[in-house]
Design a protein around this motif. Structure first.
Motif, PDB file in Angstrom:
ATOM      1  N   UNK A 159       5.719  17.372 -23.837  1.00 43.02           N
ATOM      2  CA  UNK A 159       6.067  16.224 -22.789  1.00 43.02           C
ATOM      3  C   UNK A 159       6.938  16.603 -21.706  1.00 43.02           C
ATOM      4  N   UNK A 160       7.835  17.137 -22.091  1.00 39.64           N
ATOM      5  CA  UNK A 160       9.171  17.248 -21.326  1.00 39.64           C
ATOM      6  C   UNK A 160       8.594  18.634 -20.163  1.00 39.64           C
ATOM      7  N   UNK A 161       7.818  19.085 -20.827  1.00 40.69           N
ATOM      8  CA  UNK A 161       7.397  20.328 -19.871  1.00 40.69           C
ATOM      9  C   UNK A 161       6.554  19.721 -18.686  1.00 40.69           C
ATOM     10  N   UNK A 162       5.515  19.029 -19.254  1.00 31.69           N
ATOM     11  CA  UNK A 162       4.438  18.663 -18.042  1.00 31.69           C
ATOM     12  C   UNK A 162       4.995  17.192 -17.469  1.00 31.69           C
ATOM     13  N   UNK A 163       5.973  16.584 -18.053  1.00 30.75           N
ATOM     14  CA  UNK A 163       6.388  15.323 -17.405  1.00 30.75           C
ATOM     15  C   UNK A 163       5.999  14.092 -18.290  1.00 30.75           C
TER      16      UNK A 163
ATOM     17  N   UNK B  25      -8.988  15.805 -15.681  1.00 28.00           N
ATOM     18  CA  UNK B  25      -9.609  16.533 -14.528  1.00 28.00           C
ATOM     19  C   UNK B  25     -10.418  17.796 -15.294  1.00 28.00           C
ATOM     20  N   UNK B  26     -11.185  18.370 -14.627  1.00 25.45           N
ATOM     21  CA  UNK B  26     -12.219  19.167 -15.475  1.00 25.45           C
ATOM     22  C   UNK B  26     -11.841  20.433 -15.597  1.00 25.45           C
ATOM     23  N   UNK B  27     -10.683  21.029 -15.078  1.00 22.54           N
ATOM     24  CA  UNK B  27     -10.116  22.375 -15.101  1.00 22.54           C
ATOM     25  C   UNK B  27      -9.209  22.396 -16.330  1.00 22.54           C
ATOM     26  N   UNK B  28      -9.251  23.389 -17.174  1.00 25.56           N
ATOM     27  CA  UNK B  28      -8.405  23.358 -18.372  1.00 25.56           C
ATOM     28  C   UNK B  28      -6.965  23.683 -17.938  1.00 25.56           C
ATOM     29  N   UNK B  29      -5.863  23.266 -18.651  1.00 31.57           N
ATOM     30  CA  UNK B  29      -4.746  23.183 -18.235  1.00 31.57           C
ATOM     31  C   UNK B  29      -3.844  23.665 -19.524  1.00 31.57           C
ATOM     32  N   UNK B  30      -2.991  24.540 -19.693  1.00 29.21           N
ATOM     33  CA  UNK B  30      -1.972  24.385 -20.804  1.00 29.21           C
ATOM     34  C   UNK B  30      -0.782  25.069 -20.160  1.00 29.21           C
ATOM     35  N   UNK B  31       0.359  24.992 -20.705  1.00 31.17           N
ATOM     36  CA  UNK B  31       1.669  25.178 -20.499  1.00 31.17           C
ATOM     37  C   UNK B  31       2.320  26.008 -21.749  1.00 31.17           C
ATOM     38  N   UNK B  32       3.020  26.868 -21.382  1.00 25.29           N
ATOM     39  CA  UNK B  32       4.089  27.656 -22.407  1.00 25.29           C
ATOM     40  C   UNK B  32       5.500  27.738 -21.932  1.00 25.29           C
ATOM     41  N   UNK B  33       6.348  27.906 -23.142  1.00 22.52           N
ATOM     42  CA  UNK B  33       7.884  27.677 -22.796  1.00 22.52           C
ATOM     43  C   UNK B  33       7.964  29.296 -22.689  1.00 22.52           C
ATOM     44  N   UNK B  34       9.542  29.510 -22.478  1.00 28.22           N
ATOM     45  CA  UNK B  34       9.853  31.119 -22.121  1.00 28.22           C
ATOM     46  C   UNK B  34       9.590  32.013 -23.539  1.00 28.22           C
ATOM     47  N   UNK B  35       9.016  31.364 -24.661  1.00 28.14           N
ATOM     48  CA  UNK B  35       8.920  32.162 -25.695  1.00 28.14           C
ATOM     49  C   UNK B  35       7.208  32.339 -25.993  1.00 28.14           C
ATOM     50  N   UNK B  36       6.738  31.820 -24.973  1.00 29.35           N
ATOM     51  CA  UNK B  36       5.135  32.192 -24.920  1.00 29.35           C
ATOM     52  C   UNK B  36       4.455  31.075 -25.864  1.00 29.35           C
TER      53      UNK B  36
ATOM     54  N   UNK C 177       4.741  29.074 -12.102  1.00 35.02           N
ATOM     55  CA  UNK C 177       5.862  28.909 -12.682  1.00 35.02           C
ATOM     56  C   UNK C 177       6.244  27.388 -12.869  1.00 35.02           C
ATOM     57  N   UNK C 178       6.798  27.009 -14.198  1.00 35.69           N
ATOM     58  CA  UNK C 178       7.005  25.649 -14.125  1.00 35.69           C
ATOM     59  C   UNK C 178       8.507  25.601 -14.238  1.00 35.69           C
ATOM     60  N   UNK C 179       9.149  24.664 -13.398  1.00 34.77           N
ATOM     61  CA  UNK C 179      10.387  24.258 -12.922  1.00 34.77           C
ATOM     62  C   UNK C 179      10.723  22.951 -13.237  1.00 34.77           C
ATOM     63  N   UNK C 180      12.027  22.748 -13.678  1.00 36.16           N
ATOM     64  CA  UNK C 180      12.356  21.207 -13.508  1.00 36.16           C
ATOM     65  C   UNK C 180      12.731  20.737 -12.144  1.00 36.16           C
ATOM     66  N   UNK C 181      13.445  19.513 -11.833  1.00 40.06           N
ATOM     67  CA  UNK C 181      13.683  19.256 -10.611  1.00 40.06           C
ATOM     68  C   UNK C 181      15.013  19.722 -10.078  1.00 40.06           C
ATOM     69  N   UNK C 182      15.807  20.448 -10.853  1.00 38.45           N
ATOM     70  CA  UNK C 182      16.921  21.441 -10.469  1.00 38.45           C
ATOM     71  C   UNK C 182      16.502  22.833 -10.107  1.00 38.45           C
TER      72      UNK C 182
ATOM     73  N   UNK D 250      11.160  26.438 -16.935  1.00 38.99           N
ATOM     74  CA  UNK D 250      10.954  25.786 -18.158  1.00 38.99           C
ATOM     75  C   UNK D 250       9.813  26.655 -18.603  1.00 38.99           C
ATOM     76  N   UNK D 251       9.075  27.458 -18.005  1.00 39.08           N
ATOM     77  CA  UNK D 251       8.166  28.204 -18.612  1.00 39.08           C
ATOM     78  C   UNK D 251       6.987  28.567 -17.514  1.00 39.08           C
ATOM     79  N   UNK D 252       5.660  28.560 -17.956  1.00 38.48           N
ATOM     80  CA  UNK D 252       4.629  28.747 -17.164  1.00 38.48           C
ATOM     81  C   UNK D 252       3.419  27.916 -17.301  1.00 38.48           C
ATOM     82  N   UNK D 253       2.716  27.762 -16.312  1.00 37.93           N
ATOM     83  CA  UNK D 253       1.359  26.940 -16.323  1.00 37.93           C
ATOM     84  C   UNK D 253       0.207  27.665 -15.858  1.00 37.93           C
ATOM     85  N   UNK D 254      -0.906  27.313 -16.899  1.00 37.27           N
ATOM     86  CA  UNK D 254      -2.101  28.261 -16.364  1.00 37.27           C
ATOM     87  C   UNK D 254      -3.419  27.394 -16.114  1.00 37.27           C
TER      88      UNK D 254
END
Length: 455
Positions: free
Chosen positions: A4-8, A19-30, A103-108, A112-116
């Motif tokens: 939840x923190x990663x994607x908001x 949305x119809x596209x698949x989305x996943x996020x990963x942390x720096x440890x994959x 690349x997934x980043x916070x507001x600063x 935070x990790x990556x998004x695909x």
């Protein structure tokens, strides 16, 4: 760090689930931190099963081990857009998809990790196969109008026992057409024997065609059957027949007239139960007029004539052939090449291909040697294609990919006198797609259906 923190928090997961596209996020440890509903549907893996696991355990793609796109993005900061790959879903089925990474980043600005994101291309793949199948006839690939006309009459030609003359430039597919005639004929269970008449000197060619008896000449210790004997009941393909000598033309004429031949040193003729298909890249009619080819033999082999166009005359087939050669070489070499970049295709489309289909196949094979995976790029093509690029962004033939597409569309519309339905059918695209492309290129053409200008 939670998904939840990663994607908001709040509305973001709801939006991503809609949305119809698949989305996943990963942390720096994959490890996967978010997995939307479309990702569940495409992969067959539930969100509960996916979150917390390593991405390669869930998202089993063809590039995970060798060249992970997400890893490349996190390393370089550069996104990957619409890369074609395959994944294996939960049922073990291989699915074609396109992926994009970021690349997934916070507001600063902290990473935070990556998004695909990924899109299921199964329906697109099925349509591609349907289109590919529609333009494939006995391993001959073409959507060119002249080639389609040949496809239409080929079964009738094959059913007869008449001699066929195939004319066309070197590398245009004459032997492939001869094989199609044989495979469609009542003789298909018997051999197809091919002879390149230009590859052997006259004396050797005669013994190769008709064979010889033991003692017919020095070192002929035992009899050897010729190609006509080996083709008994089947078909003999005489390639480059325009290169045989006048003396051998006489002997070949007798085979066609009397349906028999004499091996060297034999005292009795042998019946020739064989169908003859001949081919040449030379103008036999002009050779007859100049006295270089016997007129009576010409009429014997020219019972039915087929003329193959050069590749330059059927440029609309180049993308189909490129895809065919990529698939073929991928199977033969066990190498995963996903396709060809628009820039490389533009260079290929702009080339005149004096060596025709054979040259195009060699170009793709050259690219396979240099390309380690992914897309074939301009630098993987032979130097003469790259060096012909006299104007930046413009191939040797002077046309960009878009300009080439526009030309193909215009030529199809001219052939069908503005009838968009028939033009679209020939091009293997939907009528609406043709109309949209006409609008894009500003093509205005009287519609044969309504007598109005369209586009």
């Amino acid at each position: 760090m939670t998904g939840e923190k990663t994607v908001g928090e709040g509305i973001t997961p709801i939006i991503l689930d809609s949305i119809s596209d698949g989305v996943f996020t990963v942390d720096p440890g994959w490890r996967i931190t978010f997995f939307n509903r479309a990702a569940e549907e495409i992969t067959g893996v539930t969100r509960e099963e996916a979150v917390g696991r390593f991405c390669w355990e869930v998202f089993r793609s063809s590039i995970c081990e060798r060249e992970c796109a997400l890893k490349q993005t996190l390393k370089t900061g550069n996104p990957v857009v619409n890369k074609a790959v395959y994944i294996v879903n939960a049922d073990g089925r291989r699915l074609p998809i396109s992926i994009s990474t970021g690349v997934l980043r916070d507001r600063h600005g902290k990473m935070l990790g990556g998004v695909e994101t990924f899109r299921d291309l199964s329906q697109v793949e099925e349509l591609r196969k349907e289109l590919y199948g529609r333009h494939t006839f006995m391993d001959i690939i073409s959507r060119n109008r002249r080639m389609q006309q040949i496809f239409t009459i080929l079964p009738d030609i094959a059913r007869s026992n008449s001699t066929v003359l195939i004319q066309g430039p070197t590398g245009s597919g004459k032997e492939l057409l001869a094989r199609a005639i044989h495979n469609l004929s009542p003789r298909r269970e018997k051999p197809l024997v091919a002879v390149n008449c230009a590859a052997l000197p006259d004396t050797l060619l005669e013994s190769e065609l008709f064979g010889y008896e033991a003692g017919a000449f020095t070192d002929a210790r035992k009899s050897k059957p010729g190609r006509f004997a080996l083709a008994r009941g089947g078909t003999i393909f005489l390639d480059e027949i325009g290169d045989i000598s006048p003396a051998l033309q006489v002997k070949l004429l007798r085979v066609l007239q009397e349906k028999e031949f004499e091996p060297l040193g034999a005292v009795c003729p042998v019946k020739a139960d064989v169908r003859v298909v001949a081919a040449t890249n030379r103008d036999l009619a002009a050779m007859v007029a100049e006295g270089g080819f016997r007129q009576d033999l010409y009429y014997r082999i020219n019972v039915f004539s087929i003329t193959l166009p050069s590749l330059a005359e059927r440029r609309e087939d180049i993308p189909l052939l490129v895809e065919h050669f990529i698939q073929k070489l991928s199977l033969l070499q066990g190498k995963v090449i996903e396709g060809i970049s628009p820039e490389a295709m533009a260079l290929i489309m702009g080339h005149d291909f004096p060596g025709n289909i054979r040259e195009l196949q060699n170009v793709i094979e050259h690219a396979f040697i240099l390309c380690r995976g992914g897309l074939i790029l301009p630098e993987h093509l032979p130097a003469y294609l790259q060096n012909g690029n006299e104007e930046k962004g413009r191939p040797a033939g002077g046309l960009t990919m878009a300009e080439m597409e526009e030309r193909v569309l215009r030529e199809a519309l001219v052939r069908h006198k503005g009838n968009r339905t028939r033009a679209a059918r020939e091009l293997g695209i939907n009528k609406t797609t043709l109309w949209r492309k006409m609008k894009r290129y500003g093509i205005k053409f009287p519609d044969d259906n309504h007598g109005q200008t369209v586009g």
